[in-house]
Design a protein around this motif. Structure first.
Motif, PDB file in Angstrom:
ATOM      1  N   SER A 177       8.864  52.226 -16.441  1.00 15.25           N
ATOM      2  CA  SER A 177       7.973  51.606 -17.430  1.00 15.25           C
ATOM      3  C   SER A 177       8.767  50.937 -18.532  1.00 15.25           C
ATOM      4  O   SER A 177       8.526  49.771 -18.873  1.00 15.25           O
ATOM      5  CB  SER A 177       7.068  52.659 -18.083  1.00 15.25           C
ATOM      6  OG  SER A 177       6.471  53.443 -17.123  1.00 15.25           O
ATOM      7  N   ILE A 178       9.715  51.683 -19.083  1.00 20.75           N
ATOM      8  CA  ILE A 178      10.475  51.148 -20.222  1.00 20.75           C
ATOM      9  C   ILE A 178      11.205  49.868 -19.820  1.00 20.75           C
ATOM     10  O   ILE A 178      11.102  48.829 -20.489  1.00 20.75           O
ATOM     11  CB  ILE A 178      11.487  52.204 -20.727  1.00 20.75           C
ATOM     12  CG1 ILE A 178      10.742  53.398 -21.301  1.00 20.75           C
ATOM     13  CG2 ILE A 178      12.412  51.606 -21.760  1.00 20.75           C
ATOM     14  CD1 ILE A 178      11.621  54.581 -21.615  1.00 20.75           C
ATOM     15  N   ASN A 180      10.739  47.770 -17.283  1.00 26.48           N
ATOM     16  CA  ASN A 180       9.909  46.613 -16.935  1.00 26.48           C
ATOM     17  C   ASN A 180       9.149  46.059 -18.126  1.00 26.48           C
ATOM     18  O   ASN A 180       8.974  44.849 -18.254  1.00 26.48           O
ATOM     19  CB  ASN A 180       8.955  46.981 -15.795  1.00 26.48           C
ATOM     20  CG  ASN A 180       9.668  46.963 -14.459  1.00 26.48           C
ATOM     21  OD1 ASN A 180      10.134  45.932 -14.009  1.00 26.48           O
ATOM     22  ND2 ASN A 180       9.800  48.131 -13.858  1.00 26.48           N
ATOM     23  N   PHE A 181       8.717  46.938 -19.019  1.00 26.89           N
ATOM     24  CA  PHE A 181       8.047  46.461 -20.227  1.00 26.89           C
ATOM     25  C   PHE A 181       8.986  45.558 -21.018  1.00 26.89           C
ATOM     26  O   PHE A 181       8.618  44.463 -21.440  1.00 26.89           O
ATOM     27  CB  PHE A 181       7.613  47.657 -21.084  1.00 26.89           C
ATOM     28  CG  PHE A 181       6.898  47.267 -22.339  1.00 26.89           C
ATOM     29  CD1 PHE A 181       5.521  47.078 -22.333  1.00 26.89           C
ATOM     30  CD2 PHE A 181       7.581  47.063 -23.532  1.00 26.89           C
ATOM     31  CE1 PHE A 181       4.849  46.712 -23.486  1.00 26.89           C
ATOM     32  CE2 PHE A 181       6.928  46.682 -24.685  1.00 26.89           C
ATOM     33  CZ  PHE A 181       5.547  46.507 -24.660  1.00 26.89           C
ATOM     34  N   GLY A 184       9.589  42.177 -19.269  1.00 26.34           N
ATOM     35  CA  GLY A 184       8.452  41.268 -19.488  1.00 26.34           C
ATOM     36  C   GLY A 184       8.466  40.701 -20.897  1.00 26.34           C
ATOM     37  O   GLY A 184       8.290  39.494 -21.118  1.00 26.34           O
ATOM     38  N   ALA A 185       8.744  41.575 -21.872  1.00 26.03           N
ATOM     39  CA  ALA A 185       8.753  41.145 -23.265  1.00 26.03           C
ATOM     40  C   ALA A 185       9.863  40.133 -23.515  1.00 26.03           C
ATOM     41  O   ALA A 185       9.672  39.112 -24.186  1.00 26.03           O
ATOM     42  CB  ALA A 185       8.929  42.360 -24.170  1.00 26.03           C
ATOM     43  N   ILE A 282       3.297  46.608 -15.647  1.00 26.51           N
ATOM     44  CA  ILE A 282       3.864  46.897 -16.962  1.00 26.51           C
ATOM     45  C   ILE A 282       4.627  45.669 -17.503  1.00 26.51           C
ATOM     46  O   ILE A 282       4.568  45.357 -18.696  1.00 26.51           O
ATOM     47  CB  ILE A 282       4.815  48.113 -16.878  1.00 26.51           C
ATOM     48  CG1 ILE A 282       4.048  49.377 -16.471  1.00 26.51           C
ATOM     49  CG2 ILE A 282       5.548  48.342 -18.181  1.00 26.51           C
ATOM     50  CD1 ILE A 282       3.201  49.948 -17.557  1.00 26.51           C
ATOM     51  N   GLY A 283       5.325  44.978 -16.599  1.00 28.99           N
ATOM     52  CA  GLY A 283       6.068  43.788 -17.019  1.00 28.99           C
ATOM     53  C   GLY A 283       5.139  42.719 -17.560  1.00 28.99           C
ATOM     54  O   GLY A 283       5.385  42.131 -18.618  1.00 28.99           O
ATOM     55  N   PHE A 285       2.264  43.240 -18.785  1.00 29.78           N
ATOM     56  CA  PHE A 285       1.733  43.757 -20.049  1.00 29.78           C
ATOM     57  C   PHE A 285       2.733  43.532 -21.181  1.00 29.78           C
ATOM     58  O   PHE A 285       2.342  43.157 -22.294  1.00 29.78           O
ATOM     59  CB  PHE A 285       1.420  45.250 -19.883  1.00 29.78           C
ATOM     60  CG  PHE A 285       0.937  45.897 -21.137  1.00 29.78           C
ATOM     61  CD1 PHE A 285      -0.295  45.545 -21.677  1.00 29.78           C
ATOM     62  CD2 PHE A 285       1.707  46.853 -21.787  1.00 29.78           C
ATOM     63  CE1 PHE A 285      -0.747  46.135 -22.836  1.00 29.78           C
ATOM     64  CE2 PHE A 285       1.271  47.446 -22.956  1.00 29.78           C
ATOM     65  CZ  PHE A 285       0.027  47.083 -23.489  1.00 29.78           C
ATOM     66  N   GLY A 286       4.031  43.715 -20.896  1.00 30.62           N
ATOM     67  CA  GLY A 286       5.060  43.473 -21.910  1.00 30.62           C
ATOM     68  C   GLY A 286       5.017  42.027 -22.384  1.00 30.62           C
ATOM     69  O   GLY A 286       5.073  41.741 -23.589  1.00 30.62           O
TER      70      GLY A 286
END
Lengths: 378, 260
Positions: A177-178, A180-181, A184-185, A282-283, A285-286
């Motif tokens: 999660s961390i 990929n978030f 993406g961000a 998750i990406g 979403f980031g």
């Protein structure tokens, strides 16, 4: 034991030409750094037909420092053809001296290997080919073990598979999660700066969606798993190798492929696609969080644009890739563990190699996938 | 510094892991220059006691006096200073697998003495020669047999000429000849270097050969049930269980049930 009244270790030869007497004085304590040596030709001046005598009237405390010196004397006597009369020495020192071999090990001739660049290249090539052959064989036997398992004749236990699945799946969720978030961000940040110049803010959604789903989620998840789980597989199997556990398995007739490699590889191949899909979500979403907070974009707009940008085939590509990555990481790290040496240093080497091989392999395989996907127009 | 007669004294020692008591209320003295055997059946806590004597396991109760000083009340630094006078041979040799045999023996000397490299090399040759491993100086531990590993471990334990040597099962798993050589070596080291030696073992042949004092631990009563040299225990111990152990006999069934 007291340090202050220590006399320095000294020795002296007397009676050159006739019967020699070696006088030992002081405290011969190696741990205090007192360790005189005896020259190799120290007995040449002595008479050949009389034994060397010792005078230990002045000898104080002694430990292995004295033994080292006496051993030198003994060997010098042997090489000079003289004899030593040990009767004058402390009985215990004579006993210890008796345990030591008469001749010091001859210095082995240092073998110098001249390795030319061509030899090196040839050796590396052969080693690589051999390694590829071994990995192929291991892949083959793993597949066969899997096939046997589906026919109910395999030697994999459900509990082992379940333990591996828990380790490779749910327990990896947080780090996946961390990573990929943040990916993406970061993509959204980079895109935002450029796209804002053209008032094309909304296309950040396309950028993030495509990049994450096609490439980044699969690759980043695989890299995380190569470091986290591949390294653990290699270290675990290498430790089992060192404890003779693998030998014990093969003596009973349990193949290490079926019992260890198959559940590990299978668990990875089952969990990696799920982690990839989760990582994609998750990406995206980031990227969404960054886009909403930085750019002139609405939430429904971002969502619409993402859905429009992505085709089902993109996910198909990602899932295929992550299954292939899982197989590559699982088999190569198990192979590295099985091939490891038997010492604890080898465990560290195996874990390092597994992580490096996993990461490089994933990126190389991803490049192959990129070319293939381009050819097929996906 | 006046020399006490016993180099190591254990007083009212209790060792426990949580609620699980390994041994309780254990007392014995190790005379200077003796070879002291810690005996008892498998699983009675022999190795655990050794671990607490060499600083790896803090006792739950009781004291261990080393040369008159309380070993466990000092700071870690004081304990490390005392520990430098110990030589320990672990059950499996516990060689550092990344170093060659010679480097294993040299490391303590490089760390704790001011000797130059040549002197260290000479001493390494002496120590390996004493245990009969001169040829193995450049070998990696993984290439040694079990018995050779044990002997290399002993050479490393001797590296700093310790005052007190702890040997955990020194002759277990060795062939009779090597085992005999190990016993002779232990005796010669005691006589030669004046070291006090504590042997944890249940190998009767080597216990009779080397030990001149000892303590017998019981796994059921969880304390020492006899004191004395192995030969004394074999010939004159009042406790039938100890006598039977030392003579390799079965304990009579009635007694066996009573003990558990």
């Amino acid at each position: 034991m007291t340090a202050h009244d220590e006399a320095p270790a000294r020795w002296a030869m007397s009676g050159a030409g006739g019967p020699c007497i070696l006088r030992l004085e002081g405290d011969w304590l190696a741990r205090r750094g007192a360790l005189p040596g005896f020259p190799k030709d120290g007995l040449v001046g002595c008479g050949a037909d009389v034994s060397l005598q010792f005078d230990i009237a002045g000898l104080g405390h002694w430990d292995s420092g004295l033994i080292a010196f006496l051993w030198d004397v003994k060997r010098a006597a042997i090489s000079a053809g003289r004899t030593v009369d040990a009767a004058g020495l402390p009985l215990a020192a004579t006993k210890l001296l008796g345990l030591l071999p008469d001749q010091a090990m001859a210095q082995e001739a240092v073998v110098v290997h001249h390795i030319g660049p061509l030899n090196w290249l040839g050796g590396q090539t052969l080693a690589t080919l051999h390694e590829m052959g071994m990995i192929s064989r291991l892949s083959g036997s793993t597949a066969r073990a899997g096939w046997q398992f589906t026919r109910g004749r395999g030697l994999m236990r459900g509990t082992d598979l379940w333990a591996n699945i828990l380790d490779a799946g749910p327990q990896a969720l947080i780090i996946v999660s961390i990573v990929n978030f943040l990916i993406g961000a970061i993509l959204a940040f980079v895109g935002a700066v450029e796209l804002r110049k053209f008032s094309a803010d909304i296309y950040v959604a396309n950028l993030v969606g495509l990049a994450v789903v096609r490439e980044m989620a699969a690759v980043m998840t695989a890299i995380v798993m190569a470091g986290r789980t591949g390294g653990a597989y290699a270290a675990r199997i290498a430790t089992m190798q060192g404890n003779e556990e693998i030998d014990a398995l093969s003596v009973i007739g349990i193949s290490s492929t079926g019992y260890i490699v198959l559940p590990a590889v299978l668990a990875m191949m089952l969990m990696m696609p799920l982690l990839y899909l989760y990582g994609s979500l998750i990406g995206v979403f980031g990227g969404f969080v960054v886009a909403i907070s930085m750019l002139n974009v609405t939430a429904p707009g971002y969502w619409n644009e993402t859905v429009n940008a992505l085709a089902f085939s993109q996910f198909g590509l990602g899932v295929t890739k992550s299954v292939a990555f899982a197989f590559l990481i699982g088999v190569s790290s198990c192979r590295i563990g099985l091939r490891a040496g038997r010492s604890s240093a080898d465990v560290g080497v195996a874990a390092t190699r597994a992580v490096v091989a996993g990461i490089v392999g994933v990126i190389a395989l991803d490049a192959v996938f990129a070319v293939v996907a381009e050819t097929f127009g996906i | 510094m006046s020399k006490t007669e016993s180099l190591l004294s254990v007083r009212g020692l209790t060792l426990a892991f949580g609620d699980h008591v390994v041994q309780q209320d254990l007392s014995f003295d190790v005379r200077r220059g003796s070879i002291f055997a810690v005996m008892g059946p498998s699983g009675c806590g022999k190795s655990t006691i050794m671990r607490s004597m060499i600083g790896l396991l803090r006792p739950t109760l009781g004291t261990i006096l080393f040369d008159g000083a309380d070993y466990w009340t000092g700071t870690d630094a004081v304990r490390a200073e005392m520990g430098r006078r110990f030589g320990v041979l672990f059950q499996g040799g516990a060689l550092w697998s990344a170093l060659t045999v010679g480097e294993n023996v040299a490391l303590p000397m490089q760390m704790f003495t001011t000797l130059d490299a040549v002197s260290i090399q000479r001493l390494v040759a002496v120590k390996l020669g004493l245990v009969g491993l001169s040829a193995a100086v450049d070998t990696m531990p993984s290439a040694l047999s079990g018995g050779m590993r044990k002997r290399a471990g002993l050479a490393r334990a001797l590296a700093l000429d310790p005052d007190i040597l702890f040997l955990d099962e020194p002759s277990a798993g060795l062939d009779p000849v090597t085992s005999r050589r190990m016993d002779d070596l232990i005796l010669n080291l005691r006589d030669g270097l004046g070291a006090t030696i504590i042997v944890v073992s249940h190998e009767l042949a080597s216990l009779f050969a080397v030990a001149d004092d000892g303590v017998f631990l019981d796994a059921v009563r969880k304390t020492a049930i006899a004191h004395g040299s192995p030969a004394t225990l074999r010939d004159g111990c009042a406790d039938p269980q100890v006598r039977a152990f030392m003579r390799r006999e079965q304990v009579e069934p009635a007694h066996k049930e009573a003990v558990g």
